[in-house]
Enzyme design. Sequence first.
Site, PDB file in Angstrom:
ATOM      1  N   LYS A  34      39.704   8.826  85.232  1.00 27.65           N
ATOM      2  CA  LYS A  34      41.248   9.432  84.916  1.00 27.65           C
ATOM      3  C   LYS A  34      41.231  10.295  84.230  1.00 27.65           C
ATOM      4  CE  LYS A  34      40.964   5.998  81.055  1.00 27.65           C
ATOM      5  NZ  LYS A  34      41.150   4.760  80.663  1.00 27.65           N
ATOM      6  N   ARG A 132      48.573  -4.357  75.814  1.00 28.56           N
ATOM      7  CA  ARG A 132      49.271  -3.141  76.736  1.00 28.56           C
ATOM      8  C   ARG A 132      49.706  -3.515  77.783  1.00 28.56           C
ATOM      9  NH1 ARG A 132      45.201   1.955  77.015  1.00 28.56           N
ATOM     10  NH2 ARG A 132      44.209   0.617  78.229  1.00 28.56           N
ATOM     11  N   TYR A 259      47.264  34.618  61.346  1.00 25.38           N
ATOM     12  CA  TYR A 259      48.681  34.145  61.097  1.00 25.38           C
ATOM     13  C   TYR A 259      48.736  33.610  59.422  1.00 25.38           C
ATOM     14  CZ  TYR A 259      50.347  35.019  65.666  1.00 25.38           C
ATOM     15  OH  TYR A 259      50.605  35.668  66.825  1.00 25.38           O
TER      16      TYR A 259
END
Length: 368
Positions: A34, A132, A259
Site C-alpha cells: 500500500k 479500527r 528563513y
Amino acid sequence: MTFRPTAAVVDLEAIAANVRRLRPRGTELMAVVKADGYGHGAVPVARTALRAGATWLGVALVEEGIALREAGLDAPVLLLSEVPRGAEKEALEHGLTPTIYTREGLAAIAEASASIGGPARCHVKVDTGMHRVGAALADAPGLCSDAVRRGIEVEGLWTHLAVADEPRHSFTTVQLERFRAALAEVEAVGVRPRYRHAANSAATMTLPEAHFDMVRVGIAMYGLAPSPALASEDLRPAMSLRSRVSMVKRLAAGEEVSYGLRYRLERPSVLATVPLGYADGYARLLSGRGLALIGGRRHPIAGTVTMDQILVDCGDAAVSPGDEVVLFGYQGEEEISAEEIASWYGTIGYEVVCGVSARVPREYRGGP
Ligand SMILES: *Cc1c(COP(=O)(O)O)cnc(C)c1O
C-alpha cells in the site's frame, strides 16, 4: 526525464533478502505494498517480493490494486479495508480480493459479483480489539455463513494487532485468544477459511503463535524496524535518500542563515546548499534538528528546511559542488537510518519513507 540530482535509491536486492528472511517456514507471506510500497514503488517491490517467495499482495485502496493489475501482476491481491460503495464491480473485475466486515459491504459485493456473473471470494475481518475496522466478534459467524449463502467463498478470516510492536504486551495475547475463538465459531457454522492471518511485521518477527497460514509483512520487508524495540541487524533497509551539493560558500562566524535567520554560525564555516526540501518529504520539523552525511561524516542541517533546499553546516570540511549528500542511508562507514530521522521529530520510520514525495525520482538497484 529527470535532471535533478536528488533521488530515492531503492535496493531491490534488500527487499528480496528481507522477504526470504521474514517468511516463516510453512507459512505464506503477503507483501504489503500500500501507499506505493511505503514510498518505494509498489510495482517493482511487488515483483521483487513475489520472486523472493511472497504469494500475496496487500493494498489499502482499490486504485492501488488496479495499478498492480495494470502493471501485469496477476498474484492474489487483498484489499485491506472494505471497498468504498460504488467501486465493487471495478474491484472484482480486476480480480482484487475484497475484505468484508459489514452486512452492507457483503450485500454490495454479492450484488456486484452477481452482475458480472463471476464467483467471488472474500476475506472476512474481525475486530479483536484494535477497533479500527472489522466485524464485532459476535457478528463474524453470521457474516461468514451469509457470505456463503450468497455464493461468496470465505477464503480468509483475519484480524489486525494493535500492540505487536511492543514485545510481550499482554493485549496481543488477548487479541490472539479472541481471534482463535472467532475461528472456532466460524468453523462451527461450517465455514473453513483457507487463510487465517493476523501477523504484521512485528508479529512475524516475534510471535510464531500469530503466524497461522499467512503473515502480512510491510515495514520489515522494506528493512525498517516496526519499533525501536524490534531493531534488527538482519533487516536491510531498501531505501536511501540522496542528493548532491549544489552550491558551497565559506561564511564568517556570526552569520545567520535560512528563513528566520534561526541558525548562527559559531565559527567560520563551509555552508553547503542541497536541492531537497519539505516538498520532497524532508520534513520542515527537521529544521535545526536534522543531520546529513557529506564526505562520510555527519553535519547539522543549518536552520530552516525550505520547500526546495536545505543548508548544511560543514564546519571546516572540504566540500565541493557535486559532492554526494545522504539524508538517510549509508555513506562510507556512516549511516543515518529512517528510524533515526523519525526519532528527531517525533514520528516513526514508516512516515519518513512514505513521506518521500512523488517529486523525488526513484532509482532502482538490483531489480528483477
Ligand atoms: C499496513 C498493514 C500491514 C503491514 O504492517 P507493517 O507493520 O508495515 O508490517 C498488515 N496488515 C494490515 C491490515 C495493514 O493495514
